[in-house]
Design an enzyme around this catalytic site. Structure first.
Site, PDB file in Angstrom:
ATOM      1  CG  HIS A 367      -2.159   0.655   0.954  1.00  0.00           C
ATOM      2  ND1 HIS A 367      -2.452   1.995   0.412  1.00  0.00           N
ATOM      3  CD2 HIS A 367      -3.536   0.095   0.854  1.00  0.00           C
ATOM      4  CE1 HIS A 367      -3.843   2.086   0.104  1.00  0.00           C
ATOM      5  NE2 HIS A 367      -4.407   1.230   0.417  1.00  0.00           N
ATOM      6  CG  ASP A 371      -4.620   4.040  -4.868  1.00  0.00           C
ATOM      7  OD1 ASP A 371      -4.997   3.171  -5.598  1.00  0.00           O
ATOM      8  OD2 ASP A 371      -4.518   5.396  -4.981  1.00  0.00           O
TER       9      ASP A 371
END
Lengths: 398, 333
Positions: A367, A371
């Site tokens: 992450h 995203d």
């Protein structure tokens, strides 16, 4: 003239290497280019070839010894020639070349070495085996068996009292150690998230069947689902540069080439062998490269360059009957695709129940680099490509 | 509240009765089974093992023969080749020398030499064991002789229970089987189920579990080993007793598992140690479990002499619990 054999540096950051085994013994004649010994770095096991013709002599690093890069570990000498003395003196007390001279000049026949061997009483076969396995020096063991014989229990007690909680476990191999370090680093530092897609593998199957004969003919290898997935994923990655990027300490680094690693089981762990420039490589080349690395991985013969430079990884456990799983990202990559088996399932086909070959793919993403929406877009495109491989750069004449 | 234990008491039979029961059950089950030998019908053998069988099955199936071991063993080989399942009774194991050509050159070879077209499903029952005051020609334990020959199976029961199950398997086996009964154990009692059970040839039995030393023992030596193990336990040594039950096929796996656990092994047999059963089992252990051993494998067998007629001297030739305990204590240290 004596030629030194040194611990070679196989990669930039390598500081030490471990001698796995000597393929020649002291006194053996060797020819330049002949395999001399096997060494292990933290990435791979490689054979080192003799760098001169002659006789192997003055070996100072035994099997299992970890030696700094550049240190002399043996000599190749002319028949009858002694290896240089100062190097021999650095050896761990072997001093093979000087022993005969000493014995000849010394008037008394007394043994120059402490009589440790004669101090020992009986040692059971089991005790000898356990001592070797646990690295226990039998000179340090008090025997409690009949006539003071050293038994297996005595050795185990000595190993325990040596305070080594890990004495019972042999030291892990470089592959096992690296796997432990890398997965721990990745799992604890990279914030993983997982996206799952079920895809219809019918077209992938059909494409593989269609291409198999040509690739068998031209390249002499059997095309696998993994080969197709490597090529497809690479081509889709070209349109999703974030998925092909890396987290580098303070920020994201884009990678220029797309190098897809394929997770391969080796004797005591797993390595990701890399297909470089997989987005432009032809399917046949991908298949040849993957099979070559798989064979060398099984034989413990992967080179450091085989496992370096990956930008994305595919792990396929379909052949083990796994339906779906999540994989740990190979740092510093941003993603890894976990591929399950292709199995017939009942799914809606044109609004009616039908049986289709289905496959579940799970994308693990870092992450810090991508995203959810970006990863989902990549996975969506990949699913489409799997659904129609022909339309995604995998032409049948590849 | 205490309840009386619901004892499903298994019958106690002697080893001799267990063998007779096995033979009778097999003869009822299969009309091809017959017994032949010296003094086996009305006399029921000199050990009275076959008493009563002739009354049930008649003299055609319980057949008294002349005193000619080579002759009736040869008849049995031929009968087996042509469809019967004979059991030959050789009164004393000392007499097997007379049957060697029939057993070694005929029974053991015919299946092989006929390319599998012929088979010899016969059993030779005979005896072993000393201390019966029968002197040098009626007291030997010569079972190792048959173990040396490919094509023969060799069975040595140590309990009434095993004797019944092993005898039934031997009769049903398609190969020639030599079945050695220790004549000193015929009166040994033990539980024997009434069921029709068999014990496979080639499956050892752990007769007592232990941790410190393995005693591999055969036939009556199993009883000696069990007695020794009980005494050793008092002294803090935990002995495991493994009974191979058949010497060929030999259950190496069970023997090796036990030795790998205990790291020490005594091998006991009432035959002679030199070139014998103990030597074979000891080398199986040495070859396959050497690096699990704490001590050399110890053989305990008959003294290497003809069996004396003098009772004190005869007794001295046979291993005893004392022999085993001393050896085990020396090995465990």
């Amino acid at each position: 003239m004596a030629t030194s054999v040194v611990m070679p540096a196989l990669e930039m950051a390598q500081e030490t290497g471990t001698v796995v085994s000597w393929l020649k013994q002291e006194g053996d004649p060797v020819a330049k280019g002949e395999p001399l010994l096997e060494i292990e770095t933290d990435k791979a096991t490689v054979e080192v070839e003799a760098n001169a013709d002659g006789v192997l002599a003055g070996v100072t690093a035994g099997e299992g010894a970890e030696v700094p890069v550049g240190q002399t570990i043996a000599w190749i000498v002319a028949p009858g020639e002694e290896p240089p003395a100062e190097e021999a003196a650095m050896a761990t007390g072997r001093a093979m070349s000087t022993a005969p001279a000493e014995a000849a000049s010394s008037p008394e026949p007394a043994a120059p070495r402490p009589a440790t061997a004669s101090r020992r009483g009986k040692i059971s076969p089991k005790a000898r085996r356990l001592a070797a396995e646990h690295g226990v020096d039998l000179d340090d063991v008090q025997g409690t068996g009949p006539d003071g014989a050293i038994t297996g229990d005595d050795v185990l007690a000595a190993a325990r009292s040596a305070g080594e909680a890990t004495a019972s476990a042999p030291p892990p191999s470089a592959v096992a150690r690296l796997m432990a370090e890398r997965t721990t680093e990745s799992w604890t530092r990279a914030p993983h998230f997982f996206l799952v897609r079920e895809v219809d593998a019918g077209a992938l199957d059909a494409h593989r069947e269609a291409l198999k004969p040509a690739i068998q003919n031209r390249h002499g290898v059997k095309l696998t689902h993994t080969d197709l997935l490597v090529a497809l994923a690479a081509r889709v990655l070209a349109r999703h540069p974030k998925m092909n990027a890396s987290w580098e300490g303070q920020g994201i680094r884009a990678n220029e080439s797309i190098n897809v690693g394929v997770a391969m089981a080796v004797e005591d762990g797993v390595v990701a062998a890399v297909v470089p420039d997989a987005d432009t490589a032809g399917l046949g080349d991908v298949a040849v490269r993957r099979r070559d690395m798989a064979e060398r991985a099984r034989a413990g013969r992967l080179l450091p360059s085989d496992v370096a430079g990956g930008t994305f990884t595919i792990s396929n456990l379909g052949m083990y009957g796994i339906d779906a799983f999540t994989a740990i990202i190979v740092p510093p990559q941003a993603g890894i695709l976990a591929v399950g088996k292709i199995a017939d399932r009942v799914v809606p086909v044109d609004g009616r129940p039908g049986v289709r070959p289905m496959m579940t793919v799970t994308l693990s993403s870092d992450h810090r680099v991508v995203d959810g929406a970006q990863a989902a877009a990549f996975l969506n495109d990949l699913a489409e490509a799997i659904g129609d491989p022909g339309a995604h750069g995998l032409a049948t004449n590849d | 509240m205490s309840m009386p234990e619901t004892e499903t008491a298994v019958r106690q039979l002697t080893l001799g009765d267990a063998i007779r029961e096995a033979l009778a059950e097999e003869m009822r089950r299969d009309p091809r089974v017959l017994i032949l030998g010296e003094d086996i019908a009305e006399a029921g053998t000199v050990f009275k093992v076959l008493t009563g069988l002739v009354d049930e099955f008649g003299p055609d199936r319980v057949l008294d023969t002349p005193i000619s071991e080579p002759g009736f063993t040869g008849i049995a080989v031929g009968a087996a080749m042509t469809g019967l399942r004979p059991v030959v009774d050789i009164m004393f194991g000392d007499f097997i020398g007379l049957t060697m050509d029939q057993m070694v050159n005929q029974a053991a070879k015919i299946h092989y030499m006929s390319g599998g077209k012929w088979k010899v499903p016969m059993v030779m029952r005979t005896t072993m064991g000393a201390t019966r005051r029968s002197a040098a020609q009626h007291s030997q334990s010569l079972h190792a002789w048959f173990c040396h020959v490919p094509g023969l199976k060799v069975v040595l029961p140590s309990t009434p229970h095993d004797a019944k199950g092993l005898m039934k398997s031997a009769i049903r086996d398609e190969n020639p089987v030599a079945f050695f009964e220790d004549k000193m154990m015929y009166k040994l009692k033990g539980p024997v189920p009434e069921d029709d059970y068999t014990i496979p040839l080639g499956a050892a039995d752990v007769k007592r579990e232990g941790e410190d030393i393995t005693i591999v023992a055969t036939s009556s030596m199993v009883q000696v080993a069990l007695g020794a193990a009980a005494r050793l336990a008092d002294g803090g040594i935990s002995a495991e007793v493994v009974d191979p039950r058949t010497l060929w096929p030999l259950d190496e796996t069970t023997i090796l598992e036990s030795v790998r656990k205990t790291s020490r092994a005594i091998v006991m047999d009432e035959g002679y140690g030199r070139y014998g059963v103990m030597a074979e089992i000891a080398s199986v252990i040495a070859e396959q479990a050497f690096f699990d051993l704490e001590a050399p494998v110890k053989r305990i067998g008959a003294m290497h002499v003809p069996i004396p007629f003098s009772p004190p001297l005869e007794d001295a030739t046979v291993p005893t619990e004392q022999t085993v305990c001393e050896a085990a204590e020396a090995m465990c240290g």
